[in-house]
Motif scaffolding. Structure first.
Motif, PDB file in Angstrom:
ATOM      1  N   ARG A  14      52.895  84.654  39.312  1.00 15.70           N
ATOM      2  CA  ARG A  14      53.079  83.211  39.501  1.00 15.70           C
ATOM      3  C   ARG A  14      51.746  82.551  39.839  1.00 15.70           C
ATOM      4  NH1 ARG A  14      53.564  80.266  44.044  1.00 15.70           N
ATOM      5  NH2 ARG A  14      54.669  78.270  43.964  1.00 15.70           N
ATOM      6  N   HIS A  18      49.464  79.625  37.709  1.00 15.45           N
ATOM      7  CA  HIS A  18      48.924  78.377  38.251  1.00 15.45           C
ATOM      8  C   HIS A  18      47.402  78.316  38.085  1.00 15.45           C
ATOM      9  CE1 HIS A  18      52.212  76.159  40.246  1.00 15.45           C
ATOM     10  NE2 HIS A  18      52.803  77.344  40.343  1.00 15.45           N
ATOM     11  N   GLN A  39      61.442  77.734  37.448  1.00 14.71           N
ATOM     12  CA  GLN A  39      60.813  77.104  38.609  1.00 14.71           C
ATOM     13  C   GLN A  39      59.294  77.067  38.455  1.00 14.71           C
ATOM     14  OE1 GLN A  39      61.940  78.784  42.375  1.00 14.71           O
ATOM     15  NE2 GLN A  39      60.419  77.617  43.520  1.00 14.71           N
ATOM     16  N   GLU A  43      56.800  73.777  38.092  1.00 11.59           N
ATOM     17  CA  GLU A  43      55.645  73.582  38.968  1.00 11.59           C
ATOM     18  C   GLU A  43      54.379  73.325  38.152  1.00 11.59           C
ATOM     19  OE1 GLU A  43      57.203  76.690  42.467  1.00 11.59           O
ATOM     20  OE2 GLU A  43      55.509  77.187  41.170  1.00 11.59           O
ATOM     21  N   GLN A  47      52.363  69.929  38.553  1.00 13.70           N
ATOM     22  CA  GLN A  47      51.111  70.013  39.303  1.00 13.70           C
ATOM     23  C   GLN A  47      49.863  69.997  38.430  1.00 13.70           C
ATOM     24  OE1 GLN A  47      51.207  73.314  42.110  1.00 13.70           O
ATOM     25  NE2 GLN A  47      53.388  72.985  42.519  1.00 13.70           N
TER      26      GLN A  47
END
Length: 260
Positions: A14, A18, A39, A43, A47
């Motif tokens: 994860r 990002h 999820q 994000e 973001q």
């Protein structure tokens, strides 16, 4: 430009998703948990304003690599990064652990990244510059009693990465191997470690975000081996200087005493 991350629903996977999104990559995310993937995708969109597509799949299945490769070829016009992150450990004495469970672990830790890399190298060669990041562990640098096959599988991944890196040195594809130490993820729970051992590990653990930041920076810089954290660097370096029998005894002293 797309980046594919396996095991992307939590933990280091994860965090890597990002970190890559912050670098401007759109994401292709693969893991078993559809809910977790959705999820992470949400994000990334919110973001970082990057696209994120998901594929929920049991990556331990024998045909998983072919399924993922076909999905990537359908959804990614240009693949710039392959992150082989999916994997887990099993804690316990080799003869007392289920052979089937250990073979499933080896399938995910070794066979999947080999098959996926082989299938997707033609796609990576089409990018102006491409990267492969294989996620290993500091356990790759020594034998670890009670994590015997896990450490062996990570040593395989490190050796595979270095050999492949040399083979591809005159191409557009750079190969790096990430070897984090203790990290605040669900690894200990999945491996079946006891509460006391988990507490000991957490005292020196890095966050997934710190590991991912070091990993992506090292990958883009073309580093062969990325070992985040000063303590982990020192530990990995010392294993080449200290007799193997001594490093094995030290590792056994850390892990075995919590078994009984």
């Amino acid at each position: 430009m797309y980046a594919l991350v396996t095991g992307a629903s939590r933990g280091i996977g994860r965090a890597l998703a990002h970190a890559l999104a912050r670098c401007g990559y759109d994401l292709l995310l693969v893991a078993r948990s559809a809910e977790g993937l959705q999820q992470v995708a949400a994000e990334i969109s919110a973001q970082h304003q990057q696209q994120a597509q998901v594929l929920a799949l049991d990556l331990a299945a024998p045909n998983a690599a072919a399924t993922v490769a076909a999905w990537v070829q359908e959804h990614a016009p240009v693949l710039g990064v392959l992150v082989n992150n999916a994997g887990y450990g099993l804690w316990g004495r080799f003869e007392e652990l289920s052979l089937t469970e250990q073979q499933n672990m080896l399938q995910l830790n070794m066979s999947l990244p080999v098959a996926l890399t082989h299938a997707l190298l033609p796609c990576l060669h089409q990018a102006p510059k491409a990267y492969i990041l294989n996620v290993s562990s500091t356990a790759a640098y020594q034998a670890v009693p009670t994590l015997t096959l896990y450490a062996a599988s990570k040593a395989f991944l490190l050796s595979f990465s270095r050999g492949l890196r040399y083979e591809l040195k005159d191409t557009n594809v750079s190969v790096s191997c990430l070897s984090p130490g203790a990290t605040t993820t669900s690894f200990a729970d999945r491996a079946g470690m006891g509460a006391e051992l988990q507490k000991t590990s957490e005292k020196v653990a890095m966050t997934p975000e710190a590991v991912a930041a070091a990993a992506v920076a090292g990958m883009l810089a073309g580093q062969a081996e990325i070992v985040p954290g000063l303590l982990n660097k020192v530990s990995a370096g010392l294993t080449s200087l200290v007799p193997k029998r001594l490093t094995e005894k030290i590792a056994a002293g850390i892990y075995e005493k919590y078994l009984d």
